[in-house]
Design an enzyme around this catalytic site. Structure first.
Site, PDB file in Angstrom:
ATOM      1  N   HIS A   1       9.728 -25.793  11.644  1.00 18.33           N
ATOM      2  CA  HIS A   1      11.177 -26.041  11.546  1.00 18.33           C
ATOM      3  C   HIS A   1      11.606 -27.331  12.250  1.00 18.33           C
ATOM      4  O   HIS A   1      12.335 -28.140  11.686  1.00 18.33           O
ATOM      5  CB  HIS A   1      11.960 -24.875  12.150  1.00 18.33           C
ATOM      6  CG  HIS A   1      11.537 -23.531  11.638  1.00 18.33           C
ATOM      7  ND1 HIS A   1      11.172 -23.331  10.332  1.00 18.33           N
ATOM      8  CD2 HIS A   1      11.419 -22.313  12.230  1.00 18.33           C
ATOM      9  CE1 HIS A   1      10.847 -22.062  10.156  1.00 18.33           C
ATOM     10  NE2 HIS A   1      10.984 -21.427  11.293  1.00 18.33           N
TER      11      HIS A   1
ATOM     12  N   ARG B   1       0.810  -1.228   0.000  1.00 14.35           N
ATOM     13  CA  ARG B   1       0.000   0.000   0.000  1.00 14.35           C
ATOM     14  C   ARG B   1       0.841   1.274   0.000  1.00 14.35           C
ATOM     15  O   ARG B   1       0.396   2.320  -0.415  1.00 14.35           O
ATOM     16  CB  ARG B   1      -0.934   0.014   1.213  1.00 14.35           C
ATOM     17  CG  ARG B   1      -2.187  -0.799   0.952  1.00 14.35           C
ATOM     18  CD  ARG B   1      -3.107  -0.751   2.114  1.00 14.35           C
ATOM     19  NE  ARG B   1      -2.418  -1.163   3.338  1.00 14.35           N
ATOM     20  CZ  ARG B   1      -3.015  -1.394   4.489  1.00 14.35           C
ATOM     21  NH1 ARG B   1      -4.304  -1.248   4.590  1.00 14.35           N
ATOM     22  NH2 ARG B   1      -2.334  -1.771   5.541  1.00 14.35           N
TER      23      ARG B   1
ATOM     24  N   LYS C   1       5.433 -18.816   5.943  1.00 16.82           N
ATOM     25  CA  LYS C   1       4.803 -19.315   7.145  1.00 16.82           C
ATOM     26  C   LYS C   1       4.307 -18.125   7.962  1.00 16.82           C
ATOM     27  O   LYS C   1       4.840 -17.042   7.754  1.00 16.82           O
ATOM     28  CB  LYS C   1       5.773 -20.187   7.957  1.00 16.82           C
ATOM     29  CG  LYS C   1       6.875 -19.412   8.702  1.00 16.82           C
ATOM     30  CD  LYS C   1       7.659 -20.313   9.594  1.00 16.82           C
ATOM     31  CE  LYS C   1       7.148 -20.321  11.014  1.00 16.82           C
ATOM     32  NZ  LYS C   1       7.617 -19.205  11.849  1.00 16.82           N
TER      33      LYS C   1
ATOM     34  N   LYS D   1      13.846 -19.342  23.340  1.00 13.28           N
ATOM     35  CA  LYS D   1      14.095 -17.930  23.019  1.00 13.28           C
ATOM     36  C   LYS D   1      14.799 -17.338  24.230  1.00 13.28           C
ATOM     37  O   LYS D   1      14.543 -17.743  25.357  1.00 13.28           O
ATOM     38  CB  LYS D   1      12.789 -17.169  22.797  1.00 13.28           C
ATOM     39  CG  LYS D   1      12.113 -17.502  21.489  1.00 13.28           C
ATOM     40  CD  LYS D   1      12.257 -16.339  20.512  1.00 13.28           C
ATOM     41  CE  LYS D   1      11.411 -16.528  19.273  1.00 13.28           C
ATOM     42  NZ  LYS D   1      12.075 -17.213  18.169  1.00 13.28           N
TER      43      LYS D   1
ATOM     44  N   GLU E   1      17.789 -19.799  20.418  1.00 13.77           N
ATOM     45  CA  GLU E   1      18.005 -18.453  19.873  1.00 13.77           C
ATOM     46  C   GLU E   1      18.242 -17.488  21.018  1.00 13.77           C
ATOM     47  O   GLU E   1      17.543 -17.538  22.034  1.00 13.77           O
ATOM     48  CB  GLU E   1      16.755 -17.986  19.144  1.00 13.77           C
ATOM     49  CG  GLU E   1      16.423 -18.799  17.945  1.00 13.77           C
ATOM     50  CD  GLU E   1      15.192 -18.227  17.292  1.00 13.77           C
ATOM     51  OE1 GLU E   1      15.330 -17.296  16.505  1.00 13.77           O
ATOM     52  OE2 GLU E   1      14.087 -18.691  17.624  1.00 13.77           O
TER      53      GLU E   1
ATOM     54  N   ASP F   1       5.373 -21.460  16.505  1.00  9.44           N
ATOM     55  CA  ASP F   1       6.401 -20.689  15.809  1.00  9.44           C
ATOM     56  C   ASP F   1       7.585 -21.542  15.365  1.00  9.44           C
ATOM     57  O   ASP F   1       8.149 -21.311  14.302  1.00  9.44           O
ATOM     58  CB  ASP F   1       6.894 -19.565  16.737  1.00  9.44           C
ATOM     59  CG  ASP F   1       7.748 -18.550  15.994  1.00  9.44           C
ATOM     60  OD1 ASP F   1       7.418 -18.250  14.836  1.00  9.44           O
ATOM     61  OD2 ASP F   1       8.738 -18.062  16.568  1.00  9.44           O
TER      62      ASP F   1
HETATM   63  C1  BG6 Z   1      11.050 -17.980  12.211  1.00 10.25           C
HETATM   64  C2  BG6 Z   1      10.384 -17.749  13.535  1.00 10.25           C
HETATM   65  O1  BG6 Z   1      10.279 -18.828  11.406  1.00 10.25           O
HETATM   66  O2  BG6 Z   1      12.314 -18.590  12.419  1.00 10.25           O
HETATM   67  C3  BG6 Z   1      11.252 -16.893  14.423  1.00 10.25           C
HETATM   68  O3  BG6 Z   1       9.144 -17.095  13.315  1.00 10.25           O
HETATM   69  C4  BG6 Z   1      12.626 -17.485  14.539  1.00 10.25           C
HETATM   70  O4  BG6 Z   1      10.681 -16.736  15.715  1.00 10.25           O
HETATM   71  C5  BG6 Z   1      13.209 -17.806  13.172  1.00 10.25           C
HETATM   72  O5  BG6 Z   1      13.444 -16.538  15.209  1.00 10.25           O
HETATM   73  C6  BG6 Z   1      14.484 -18.575  13.311  1.00 10.25           C
HETATM   74  O6  BG6 Z   1      15.107 -18.649  12.065  1.00 10.25           O
HETATM   75  P1  BG6 Z   1      16.674 -18.759  11.988  1.00 10.25           P
HETATM   76  O7  BG6 Z   1      16.954 -18.972  10.540  1.00 10.25           O
HETATM   77  O8  BG6 Z   1      17.222 -17.466  12.509  1.00 10.25           O
HETATM   78  O9  BG6 Z   1      17.068 -19.909  12.834  1.00 10.25           O
END
Ligand code: BG6
Length: 486
Positions: free
Chosen positions: A234, A42, A142, A325, A210, A229
């Site tokens: 993943h 937009r 996603k 996290k 992470e 998430d």
């Molecule tokens: C994303 C999640 O799909 O993957 C995030 O929404 C996450 O929360 C991220 O931080 C992690 O990806 P990567 O490649 O940094 O491990």
């Protein structure tokens, strides 16, 4: 001719991941020559002002690789068209713009959905009404649904207009080199596969840690939590690649057939008690004071699950999946712990020495990509003292230079129509079937709140006790392969 249309062009993903990946592909001469990239959102940019903005963000996200001359050569293939995709009336305008840009010639169009997921269904429908869809492809970010029902409804709605082979559901973990290398490690070598089963492996741990906190994404995270998430996509993808049978051929459907079989073999939990026994949740201290977080939020920022896979290869081998996290270090690892040797030959103080650790195969997905094999060695100049040592393979060491970002590979595959590294509809739905009941129990008012843990740790202390109850121990090692090898 190719036209890549990015919906959600002014969003973070476009400037942080998509345009840098496309720029790198251009720099390496991997992008089709005749490609046009069209951003749509937009915001009221023109093609020129959008290019300027992207140029600035590229300098920020690719400080080492940005070169003005490359950018000058690449940026003329980038265009911008301002449109509101919530308005049906804007789609014919988009179509007219694209046809003019393509000089009314035939072009392989790839539509990239990088908008808010609530718009995906409508985007698919509107595209189907306004343009010729038979050869077009959709790349969908996603999250694909928020549970089984929404994922099924999105699949149904897309399948009403598009064939499955036109739909590319992104899980960027599949684009990571080491995730792809899992297939090579397993199926291009003869030494690993004979050991890759219940006879030799005692348990498998998949950890995605992470350092980042939820921060700006709190509003999204309050609805998603760690399970939706990280696990639904993943971690289950990594589990599937680790546990799958060899595909009959190296092609998209054969690979995805095997991955889906793994998901179908994961033993379902039959009661809330069973779910609570086989899972544990945590929340980092300070999460509750993040903006947009409910003061009494029970959302988990740490989670661990124990799965069993009921098939000939894996019966009796627990799979532990864990994600944190606010962890002490950034690392994604798959650890295969092997069984102890059948006979304890070596003695310690006159009694059999059971203290040494079993063999371990460690596959590090990030940040330093590589593999380690842990094995016992005699300590020289001692009677028979044993210590764990390792063989190590590090991609950066053996293949100096860049490890491409996952999006480079995925964008290229989507342009060329190779869906091997994208999730198929049944994969996504089966993953939700596994996650939904767990999420339901975690969300139930009667379920106690998650265990608190300090930022900078591997999760709550209770998670160590939890895994001990199954007579196992987490393998906790911050990046075991140094990220900075030459
Ligand atoms: C994303 C999640 O799909 O993957 C995030 O929404 C996450 O929360 C991220 O931080 C992690 O990806 P990567 O490649 O940094 O491990």
């Amino acid at each position: 001719m190719y036209t890549l249309i990015i919906f959600g062009a002014s969003g973070d993903l476009t400037s942080r991941k998509l345009i840098p990946a496309l720029y790198q592909l251009f720099r390496k001469n991997r992008l089709p020559k005749s490609i046009k990239i069209v951003g749509i959102s937009r915001s009221s940019y023109t093609s020129e002002t959008w290019r300027e903005k992207l140029g600035e963000s590229l300098k920020k996200f690719l400080p080492d690789d940005f070169r003005q001359d490359f950018w000058n050569a690449f940026s003329p293939s980038i265009f911008y068209f301002a449109a509101d995709v919530t308005q049906a009336a804007d789609f014919p305008k988009i179509e007219t713009y694209l046809q003019t840009l393509e000089h009314h010639e035939k072009s392989q169009r790839v539509y990239y959905f990088a908008t808010s997921p609530v718009l995906y269904e409508n985007l698919g429908q509107q595209l189907a009404h306004t343009s010729c869809v038979t050869t077009q492809r959709l790349v969908i970010e996603k999250p694909f649904g928020v549970d089984l029902q929404t994922a099924q409804s999105l699949n149904d709605s897309l399948h009403a207009h598009f064939r499955e082979d036109q739909i590319f559901r992104i899980d960027h973990y599949l684009g990571k080199e080491t995730a792809q290398n899992l297939l090579v490690l397993r199926f291009a070598n003869a030494i690993f596969e004979p050991l890759w089963n219940r006879n030799h492996i005692s348990d498998i741990q998949i950890t995605a840690n992470e350092e980042t906190l939820v921060g700006q994404r709190a509003a999204f995270y309050e609805k998603a939590g760690i399970l939706r998430d990280m696990f639904q996509n993943h971690l289950l993808q990594l589990l599937s690649l680790t546990a799958m049978e060899p595909p009959a051929r190296f092609e998209a459907d054969a690979i995805r057939d095997e991955k889906v079989k793994v998901l179908r073999c994961i033993r379902p939990f039959h009661s809330p008690e069973e779910i609570l026994k086989n899972s544990i949740r945590g929340q980092y201290l300070g999460y509750l004071s993040t903006a947009n977080v409910a003061p009494d939020s029970k959302i988990a920022t740490f989670g661990a699950l124990r799965f069993t896979i009921d098939n000939w290869r894996w019966t009796g081998v627990p799979f532990y999946l864990r994600s944190t996290k606010g962890a002490g270090c950034q690392t994604t690892q798959i650890i295969l712990n092997f069984r102890q040797p059948p006979l304890t030959l070596f003695q310690k103080n006159g009694t059999p020495d059971h203290s040494f650790q079993s063999n371990r195969l460690l596959i590090q997905i990030q940040p330093a990509e590589g593999i380690q094999i842990h094995f016992q060695t005699k300590v020289p100049d001692t009677e028979m003292k044993i210590r764990q040592t390792e063989f190590q393979f590090n991609f950066a060491d053996r293949f100096p230079g860049e490890m491409p970002d996952a999006y480079q590979r995925l964008l290229l595959d989507a342009l060329h129509g190779d869906a091997s590294l994208f999730a198929r509809s049944d994969e996504v739905e089966n993953a939700w079937k596994i996650i939904d009941p767990i999420q339901k129990v975690w969300d139930a008012p009667s379920t106690p709140p998650p265990f608190p843990y300090p930022i900078g740790t591997w999760g709550p202390e209770e998670s160590d006790l939890w895994i001990q109850r199954f007579s196992q121990k987490w393998f906790d090692a911050c990046p075991v392969l140094s990220p900075n090898l030459p």
